[in-house]
Design a protein around this motif. Structure first.
Motif: not given
Length: 219
Positions: A165, A170, A174, A177-178, A180
């Motif tokens: 990521l 990101r 970010g 959030h992706r 969790w």
């Protein structure tokens, strides 16, 4: 393909081995047109009469380091259609990679393989047919070296996800959030990734870039 009329130049400083290989080749129907004791003698011959295949010992006089490999480079550049088979008493990964990267009609064989006449002749035939041939022992060593040198192997599955990521550009928020997870957890993963990849202690954003580059190079 090989057979009658196929012209082979041989360069090997060990006289007994050189004559043994030459005799083996002639018995198999090849025309051994050069029996050189060093790389300079081989190159002088090849310049005047380009053979179909050149068999070269990697380590030759005067320094017995990479004279044979250097000669192979010259021959490949000046006579790209000539097949090249490098012989070596040792597994030398870097040299093999450089040779094979030159393209087709190349081979790398450990010297003890010459004792198996059928395998040796098969290797020569495959090179003459346009293939690249690598000694099985060398293949295993290349695989092992790649495995040993892959820094991503040290990362946990979650750290790999975080790094992937990061490669998408990101931010920590970010990524959190992706996946969790808490942003603080992402920060811990990032610090662990940078430490496991042994990146230099410099400005944080620069280290993230280096980590992403490492990830992309191994994909």
């Amino acid at each position: 393909m090989g057979g009658p009329g196929t012209r082979i130049a041989l360069a090997e400083d060990d006289v007994l081995l050189r004559e043994g290989i030459a005799n083996l080749l002639e018995e198999a129907g090849y025309d051994v047109v050069c029996r050189a004791g060093d790389a300079a003698e081989l190159l002088a011959f090849v310049r005047d009469a380009a053979p179909d295949l050149v068999i070269i010992d990697i380590r030759m006089p005067p320094t017995c380091t990479i004279e044979g490999l250097n000669a192979a480079r010259v021959i490949r550049e000046d006579h790209p259609k000539a097949g090249i088979l490098l012989l070596s008493a040792h597994v030398e990964v870097d040299h093999a990679m450089e040779l094979l990267a030159t393209g087709q009609r190349v081979g790398y064989l450990l010297k003890h393989r010459v004792a198996s006449v059928s395998d040796f002749i098969e290797t020569i035939e495959r090179i003459l047919a346009g293939d690249s041939v690598v000694d099985p022992v060398l293949v295993r060593e290349l695989f092992a070296a790649r495995h040993r040198e892959d820094p991503l192997e040290q990362l946990t599955p979650r750290e790999r996800e975080v790094l992937a990521l990061m490669a998408e550009g990101r931010s920590n928020a970010g990524i959190a959030h992706r996946l969790w997870i808490a942003e603080g957890t992402v920060e811990k993963h990032v610090r662990s990734i940078l430490a496991r990849l042994r990146l230099p202690e410099t400005e944080e954003d620069h280290r993230r870039v280096l980590a992403v580059i490492t990830f992309l190079e191994r994909r």
